[in-house]
Motif scaffolding. Structure first.
Motif, PDB file in Angstrom:
ATOM      1  N   ARG A   1       0.857  -1.067  -0.034  1.00 29.18           N
ATOM      2  CA  ARG A   1      -0.020   0.063  -0.005  1.00 29.18           C
ATOM      3  C   ARG A   1       0.690   1.439   0.208  1.00 29.18           C
ATOM      4  O   ARG A   1       2.107   1.266   0.666  1.00 29.18           O
ATOM      5  CB  ARG A   1      -0.863   0.037   1.194  1.00 29.18           C
ATOM      6  N   ALA A   2       0.511   2.483  -0.890  1.00 29.62           N
ATOM      7  CA  ALA A   2       1.176   3.580  -0.745  1.00 29.62           C
ATOM      8  C   ALA A   2       1.158   4.177   0.813  1.00 29.62           C
ATOM      9  O   ALA A   2       0.295   4.058   1.631  1.00 29.62           O
ATOM     10  CB  ALA A   2       0.274   4.775  -1.691  1.00 29.62           C
ATOM     11  N   ILE A   3       2.399   4.797   0.910  1.00 31.72           N
ATOM     12  CA  ILE A   3       2.394   5.262   2.219  1.00 31.72           C
ATOM     13  C   ILE A   3       1.871   6.842   2.367  1.00 31.72           C
ATOM     14  O   ILE A   3       1.960   7.562   1.329  1.00 31.72           O
ATOM     15  CB  ILE A   3       4.103   5.411   2.557  1.00 31.72           C
ATOM     16  N   GLY A   4       1.333   7.058   3.547  1.00 32.04           N
ATOM     17  CA  GLY A   4       0.433   8.281   3.395  1.00 32.04           C
ATOM     18  C   GLY A   4       1.311   9.471   4.012  1.00 32.04           C
ATOM     19  O   GLY A   4       1.175  10.178   5.035  1.00 32.04           O
ATOM     20  N   PHE A   5       2.362   9.873   3.116  1.00 33.54           N
ATOM     21  CA  PHE A   5       3.350  10.908   3.461  1.00 33.54           C
ATOM     22  C   PHE A   5       3.228  11.926   2.465  1.00 33.54           C
ATOM     23  O   PHE A   5       4.051  12.679   2.306  1.00 33.54           O
ATOM     24  CB  PHE A   5       4.765  10.217   3.759  1.00 33.54           C
ATOM     25  N   GLY A   6       2.239  11.893   1.694  1.00 32.27           N
ATOM     26  CA  GLY A   6       2.233  12.954   0.468  1.00 32.27           C
ATOM     27  C   GLY A   6       1.527  14.109   1.108  1.00 32.27           C
ATOM     28  O   GLY A   6       0.265  14.528   0.847  1.00 32.27           O
ATOM     29  N   VAL A   7       2.207  15.048   1.952  1.00 33.54           N
ATOM     30  CA  VAL A   7       1.408  15.896   2.778  1.00 33.54           C
ATOM     31  C   VAL A   7       2.183  17.400   2.770  1.00 33.54           C
ATOM     32  O   VAL A   7       1.762  18.368   3.026  1.00 33.54           O
ATOM     33  CB  VAL A   7       1.300  15.684   4.206  1.00 33.54           C
ATOM     34  N   ASP A   8       3.712  17.178   2.200  1.00 29.85           N
ATOM     35  CA  ASP A   8       4.393  18.515   2.381  1.00 29.85           C
ATOM     36  C   ASP A   8       3.882  19.940   1.662  1.00 29.85           C
ATOM     37  O   ASP A   8       3.983  21.069   2.138  1.00 29.85           O
ATOM     38  CB  ASP A   8       5.677  18.050   1.808  1.00 29.85           C
ATOM     39  N   HIS A   9       2.997  19.455   0.525  1.00 25.06           N
ATOM     40  CA  HIS A   9       2.433  20.463  -0.217  1.00 25.06           C
ATOM     41  C   HIS A   9       1.573  21.383   0.542  1.00 25.06           C
ATOM     42  O   HIS A   9       1.142  22.390   0.356  1.00 25.06           O
ATOM     43  CB  HIS A   9       1.725  20.019  -1.454  1.00 25.06           C
ATOM     44  N   LEU A  10       1.125  20.906   1.696  1.00 24.08           N
ATOM     45  CA  LEU A  10       0.051  21.548   2.595  1.00 24.08           C
ATOM     46  C   LEU A  10       0.713  22.373   3.715  1.00 24.08           C
ATOM     47  O   LEU A  10      -0.192  23.127   4.379  1.00 24.08           O
ATOM     48  CB  LEU A  10      -0.749  20.316   3.315  1.00 24.08           C
ATOM     49  N   LEU A  11       1.883  22.229   3.685  1.00 26.34           N
ATOM     50  CA  LEU A  11       2.750  23.063   4.906  1.00 26.34           C
ATOM     51  C   LEU A  11       3.688  23.975   4.264  1.00 26.34           C
ATOM     52  O   LEU A  11       4.245  23.789   3.169  1.00 26.34           O
ATOM     53  CB  LEU A  11       3.608  21.996   5.545  1.00 26.34           C
ATOM     54  N   GLU A  12       4.092  24.939   5.002  1.00 31.38           N
ATOM     55  CA  GLU A  12       5.287  25.985   4.588  1.00 31.38           C
ATOM     56  C   GLU A  12       6.280  25.396   4.547  1.00 31.38           C
ATOM     57  O   GLU A  12       6.428  24.012   5.316  1.00 31.38           O
ATOM     58  CB  GLU A  12       5.138  27.188   5.643  1.00 31.38           C
ATOM     59  N   ALA A  13       7.336  25.884   3.904  1.00 36.58           N
ATOM     60  CA  ALA A  13       8.631  25.221   3.687  1.00 36.58           C
ATOM     61  C   ALA A  13       9.212  24.986   4.865  1.00 36.58           C
ATOM     62  O   ALA A  13       9.032  25.855   5.896  1.00 36.58           O
ATOM     63  CB  ALA A  13       9.450  26.046   2.553  1.00 36.58           C
ATOM     64  N   GLU A  14       9.918  23.880   4.912  1.00 40.04           N
ATOM     65  CA  GLU A  14      10.569  23.204   6.257  1.00 40.04           C
ATOM     66  C   GLU A  14      11.768  24.202   6.355  1.00 40.04           C
ATOM     67  O   GLU A  14      12.500  24.570   5.219  1.00 40.04           O
ATOM     68  CB  GLU A  14      11.172  22.059   5.988  1.00 40.04           C
ATOM     69  N   LYS A  15      12.124  24.869   7.636  1.00 36.57           N
ATOM     70  CA  LYS A  15      13.271  25.407   7.840  1.00 36.57           C
ATOM     71  C   LYS A  15      14.445  24.693   7.874  1.00 36.57           C
ATOM     72  O   LYS A  15      14.350  23.215   8.111  1.00 36.57           O
ATOM     73  CB  LYS A  15      13.069  26.232   9.200  1.00 36.57           C
ATOM     74  N   ASP A  16      15.655  25.063   7.605  1.00 32.64           N
ATOM     75  CA  ASP A  16      16.872  24.138   7.693  1.00 32.64           C
ATOM     76  C   ASP A  16      17.142  23.869   9.039  1.00 32.64           C
ATOM     77  O   ASP A  16      17.449  24.587  10.044  1.00 32.64           O
ATOM     78  CB  ASP A  16      18.079  24.998   7.017  1.00 32.64           C
ATOM     79  N   LEU A  17      16.889  22.475   9.197  1.00 31.54           N
ATOM     80  CA  LEU A  17      16.708  22.051  10.521  1.00 31.54           C
ATOM     81  C   LEU A  17      18.170  21.980  11.124  1.00 31.54           C
ATOM     82  O   LEU A  17      18.424  22.135  12.426  1.00 31.54           O
ATOM     83  CB  LEU A  17      16.151  20.620  10.718  1.00 31.54           C
ATOM     84  N   GLU A  18      19.002  21.943  10.358  1.00 32.68           N
ATOM     85  CA  GLU A  18      20.669  22.165  10.859  1.00 32.68           C
ATOM     86  C   GLU A  18      20.682  23.530  11.543  1.00 32.68           C
ATOM     87  O   GLU A  18      21.563  23.500  12.579  1.00 32.68           O
ATOM     88  CB  GLU A  18      21.582  21.912   9.727  1.00 32.68           C
ATOM     89  N   LEU A  19      19.885  24.594  11.109  1.00 29.31           N
ATOM     90  CA  LEU A  19      20.160  25.886  11.955  1.00 29.31           C
ATOM     91  C   LEU A  19      19.597  25.820  13.501  1.00 29.31           C
ATOM     92  O   LEU A  19      19.910  26.759  14.018  1.00 29.31           O
ATOM     93  CB  LEU A  19      19.546  26.891  11.033  1.00 29.31           C
ATOM     94  N   LEU A  20      18.971  24.676  13.708  1.00 30.67           N
ATOM     95  CA  LEU A  20      18.698  24.681  15.015  1.00 30.67           C
ATOM     96  C   LEU A  20      19.558  24.671  16.067  1.00 30.67           C
ATOM     97  O   LEU A  20      19.348  25.288  17.073  1.00 30.67           O
ATOM     98  CB  LEU A  20      17.588  23.636  15.216  1.00 30.67           C
ATOM     99  N   TRP A  21      20.734  24.276  15.602  1.00 30.08           N
ATOM    100  CA  TRP A  21      21.963  24.004  16.618  1.00 30.08           C
ATOM    101  C   TRP A  21      22.961  25.234  16.324  1.00 30.08           C
ATOM    102  O   TRP A  21      23.170  25.283  14.993  1.00 30.08           O
ATOM    103  CB  TRP A  21      22.422  22.850  16.558  1.00 30.08           C
TER     104      TRP A  21
END
Ligand code: 164
Ligand code: MG
Length: 328
Positions: free
Chosen positions: A308-328
């Motif tokens: 079965r297809a994995i239910g992860f086709g959701v990115d288009h519904l959210l604002e672009a992800e910030k660069d998580l490396e910058l969290l540190w």
């Protein structure tokens, strides 16, 4: 083994508030974790709770992280209380990536090519937005789509469904195309029967009806499953591992929509799925690519997780992800 423990809360806006029968969701709040082992190896993990869905709340998770010391042991990671399933998943996933050597070949590639999207289910906007949304996701390569129902009046949604199915049938050459309907537990028994009647008449394009009734109606959903050919999938009823185990003990052998990021310990989830050969569909909780990578790693170790297809086709519904490396 001890690990330096660091955590960073984050926020990510939905482009448009997500409509479900639970209400609307505007901002995804989560926590990115970093464990640094004595040998310097680093493991990242993510805590992405959904309190109204059955896990702990974001604030409960944040409170738990704030009360952890700067250095934590394996023992701490494997004794997180079961009422904090998103914390269990996030910390154990970070531990796995800081300690385990196993690489994994996921059946679900992360590249953004259209071909790779055929293994993913794209979440359509609610209501009339589904029609244009389907065209956009189709061009991106999706061939499985999910649409939330119980958001508009029944007759209006039935009309949209018929238009959606017609458009999918016209667009489909020889490829198989599936549509999933998700009621988020918001239908009455009569409405669920009406929806299943309609699905049965659509000739197999409806892969399943997700959580038609509330979590207290397991018996009624099992009985529905005997009367209609369209499959029923549980989601809110199996939000956490204890709920999955209880529902399995009560005899549910249908589809389990599993949101690993809020289910609990990944190793216990892997054991539950493999032992009981669960018909699982892994589903996103709108986590970042850190949580998603942990889920794809887990999916690669679940034996019969593939058809079965994995239910992860959701990115288009959210604002672009910030660069998580910058969290540190
Ligand atoms: O499962 C998918 O295909 C995408 C994720 C998704 O639909 C959901 C994620 C989190 C909460 C809900 O809004 C919804 C669901 O009910 O499955
Ligand atoms: Mg659902």
């Amino acid at each position: 083994m001890n690990y330096k423990f660091e955590f960073r809360p984050y926020q990510r806006k939905f482009k448009r508030p997500l409509q479900t029968s639970h209400g609307t969701w505007e901002i995804r709040e989560g926590i990115i974790l970093r464990l640094t082992a004595d040998n310097g190896k680093i493991g990242l993990g993510e805590i992405a709770p959904i309190g109204w869905f059955g896990s702990e709340t974001f604030l409960e998770a944040l409170d738990y992280c704030r009360n952890l010391p700067d250095v934590i042991s394996d023992r701490t990671i494997f004794s997180i209380p079961p009422n904090l399933p998103a914390c269990q998943f996030g910390l154990e996933s970070a531990w796995e990536s800081a300690t385990l050597k196993t690489q994994f070949k996921s059946a679900f590639s992360e590249d953004k090519t259209p071909a790779s999207k055929s293994n993913y289910s794209g979440l359509l906007p609610g209501g009339e937005g589904a029609l244009l949304g389907r065209q956009i996701l189709w061009m991106q390569g999706y061939r499985t789509f999910k649409w939330k129902i119980g958001v508009l009046p029944f007759q209006r949604e039935v009309r949209i469904l018929q238009e959606l199915v017609l458009a999918l049938q016209e667009a489909t050459g020889d490829q198989s195309v599936f549509l999933r309907l998700d009621a988020n537990g918001g239908l009455s028994l009569t409405e669920a029967e009406e929806w299943l009647q309609i699905c049965d008449q659509l000739g197999g394009i409806i892969e399943y009806l997700e959580q038609p009734l509330s979590v207290t109606e397991l018996e009624a959903m099992m009985e529905l499953g005997t009367r209609f050919s369209t499959a029923i999938a549980l989601d809110e009823s199996v939000a956490t591992l204890p709920q999955m185990q209880s529902v399995y003990r009560q005899g549910w052998r249908g589809i389990y929509v599993i949101k690993p990021c809020i289910a609990g310990s990944p190793s216990e989830l892997r054991q539950f799925c493999n032992l009981n050969k669960i018909d699982a569909v892994f589903s996103s909780v709108f986590e970042t690519e850190i949580g998603r990578k942990s889920v794809l790693k887990l999916a690669a170790t679940i034996q019969n997780y593939c058809p079965r297809a994995i239910g992860f086709g959701v990115d288009h519904l959210l604002e672009a992800e910030k660069d998580l490396e910058l969290l540190w």
